[in-house]
Enzyme design. Structure first.
Site, PDB file in Angstrom:
ATOM      1  N   ASP A  67      21.134 -18.564  12.421  1.00  0.00           N
ATOM      2  CA  ASP A  67      22.041 -19.182  12.860  1.00  0.00           C
ATOM      3  C   ASP A  67      21.692 -20.723  12.815  1.00  0.00           C
ATOM      4  O   ASP A  67      20.129 -21.182  12.848  1.00  0.00           O
ATOM      5  CB  ASP A  67      22.739 -18.621  13.740  1.00  0.00           C
ATOM      6  CG  ASP A  67      21.444 -19.054  15.328  1.00  0.00           C
ATOM      7  OD1 ASP A  67      20.510 -19.440  15.363  1.00  0.00           O
ATOM      8  OD2 ASP A  67      22.396 -18.060  16.177  1.00  0.00           O
ATOM      9  N   HIS A 130      25.392 -12.337  23.493  1.00  0.00           N
ATOM     10  CA  HIS A 130      25.652 -12.282  22.143  1.00  0.00           C
ATOM     11  C   HIS A 130      24.680 -12.037  21.093  1.00  0.00           C
ATOM     12  O   HIS A 130      23.246 -12.553  21.348  1.00  0.00           O
ATOM     13  CB  HIS A 130      26.347 -13.726  21.490  1.00  0.00           C
ATOM     14  CG  HIS A 130      26.162 -15.258  21.778  1.00  0.00           C
ATOM     15  ND1 HIS A 130      26.164 -16.538  22.429  1.00  0.00           N
ATOM     16  CD2 HIS A 130      24.327 -15.271  21.786  1.00  0.00           C
ATOM     17  CE1 HIS A 130      24.828 -17.688  22.821  1.00  0.00           C
ATOM     18  NE2 HIS A 130      24.099 -16.474  22.553  1.00  0.00           N
ATOM     19  N   GLU A 135      29.467 -14.373  18.747  1.00  0.00           N
ATOM     20  CA  GLU A 135      30.208 -14.157  20.490  1.00  0.00           C
ATOM     21  C   GLU A 135      30.930 -13.019  20.491  1.00  0.00           C
ATOM     22  O   GLU A 135      31.016 -13.008  19.750  1.00  0.00           O
ATOM     23  CB  GLU A 135      30.663 -16.097  20.387  1.00  0.00           C
ATOM     24  CG  GLU A 135      30.559 -17.254  20.457  1.00  0.00           C
ATOM     25  CD  GLU A 135      28.950 -17.271  22.091  1.00  0.00           C
ATOM     26  OE1 GLU A 135      29.038 -16.704  22.029  1.00  0.00           O
ATOM     27  OE2 GLU A 135      28.952 -18.758  21.364  1.00  0.00           O
TER      28      GLU A 135
HETATM   29  C1  GLP Z   1      21.263 -19.157  20.955  1.00  0.00           C
HETATM   30  C2  GLP Z   1      21.116 -18.023  19.808  1.00  0.00           C
HETATM   31  C3  GLP Z   1      20.362 -17.173  19.815  1.00  0.00           C
HETATM   32  C4  GLP Z   1      19.508 -16.791  20.960  1.00  0.00           C
HETATM   33  C5  GLP Z   1      20.443 -16.671  21.872  1.00  0.00           C
HETATM   34  C6  GLP Z   1      19.343 -16.342  23.581  1.00  0.00           C
HETATM   35  O1  GLP Z   1      22.607 -18.823  21.524  1.00  0.00           O
HETATM   36  N1  GLP Z   1      21.810 -19.240  18.652  1.00  0.00           N
HETATM   37  O2  GLP Z   1      20.104 -16.904  18.579  1.00  0.00           O
HETATM   38  O3  GLP Z   1      19.705 -15.354  20.724  1.00  0.00           O
HETATM   39  O4  GLP Z   1      20.400 -18.461  21.572  1.00  0.00           O
HETATM   40  O5  GLP Z   1      17.987 -17.942  23.637  1.00  0.00           O
HETATM   41  P1  GLP Z   1      17.075 -17.703  24.941  1.00  0.00           P
HETATM   42  O6  GLP Z   1      15.248 -16.875  23.646  1.00  0.00           O
HETATM   43  O7  GLP Z   1      16.195 -19.414  25.056  1.00  0.00           O
HETATM   44  O8  GLP Z   1      17.683 -17.350  25.691  1.00  0.00           O
END
Ligand code: GLP
Length: 233
Positions: A67, A130, A135
């Protein structure tokens, strides 16, 4: 689904990196799906260390990121492109033309197909369930597209943006796209993730928890550190 529960974040990162390296040894022209966020930082560190110390060759690899935010400059330090350069691509020898970040949804699916599909995709999980920026409510058949971010996702991103405005839109690989990967590694770390991990892995398969779609895939390895493992609570 295989569930691995390493004792801590460092071991989670090593385990994930070992699985990526093993896949690279099996197939030189491997196509990888790659995540951002805090969780995979240790995995990237381990991969960079392996490149430096063992001269692992990344030149046959093709990558597709999951993304990207919309409306940021290409070199904006909050963009996922910047993150990937800073934590991974600047330190290993993936050829730049083989690197794909979904800054435009248009040809992404076609590019993935042209690369032979994704062999191994690594994904994190958001607090609302997500995966990538799919979402709650996203269709399990969804493809790479523009999406609106959920208010809680925007709020959670505020630390990363350090006062700069958080974009409200993004481009994400779809859940359908993610599910076509031959193997998927789900990473989750920390006690804050235990509840959503439980719902994603043990709860009903439902579009209200996008990560529960992974239960329908034949080849998923979930790597949870002890804090994120719902069975450890
Ligand atoms: C963002 C990204 C996701 C990721 C999520 C969790 O929203 N778009 O791809 O999995 O954050 O992030 P973290 O690893 O910092 O908890």
């Amino acid at each position: 689904m295989r569930v691995l529960v390493p004792p801590d974040y460092r071991t989670l990162s090593r385990t994930a990196s070992e699985l990526v390296l093993k896949a690279m040894r099996t197939k030189r022209k491997l196509t990888l799906g790659l995540p951002t966020g805090n969780t995979p930082l240790g995995m990237y560190e381990e991969l960079v260390r392996s490149y430096r110390e063992q001269q692992i060759d990344f030149s046959g690899i093709t990558t597709f990121n999951l993304d990207e935010y919309l409306g940021l400059q290409r070199n904006d330090p909050h963009s996922y492109r910047f993150y990937m350069q800073e934590h991974f691509f600047d330190h290993v020898n993936v050829p730049p033309p083989n690197v794909h970040i979904p800054e435009e949804a248009g040809r992404y699916e076609e590019q993935i197909r042209e690369a032979g599909g994704i062999d191994l995709l690594v994904v994190g999980i958001g607090l609302n369930g997500h995966i990538a920026f799919n979402e709650p409510g996203s269709s399990f058949a969804s493809r790479t597209r523009e999406v609106m971010l959920a208010p809680e996702t925007i709020a959670n991103a505020e630390t990363h943006f350090q006062g700069a405005p958080v974009p409200s839109r993004a481009i994400t690989m779809g859940i359908g796209t993610i599910l076509e990967s031959r193997c998927i590694i789900l990473l989750a770390s920390g006690a804050s993730k235990a509840d959503i991990v439980r719902r994603a892995l043990n709860g009903p398969v439902s579009e209200s928890v996008p990560a529960s779609a992974l239960q329908t895939h034949q080849n998923v390895i979930a790597i949870l550190d002890e804090d994120a493992n719902p069975d450890e609570e």
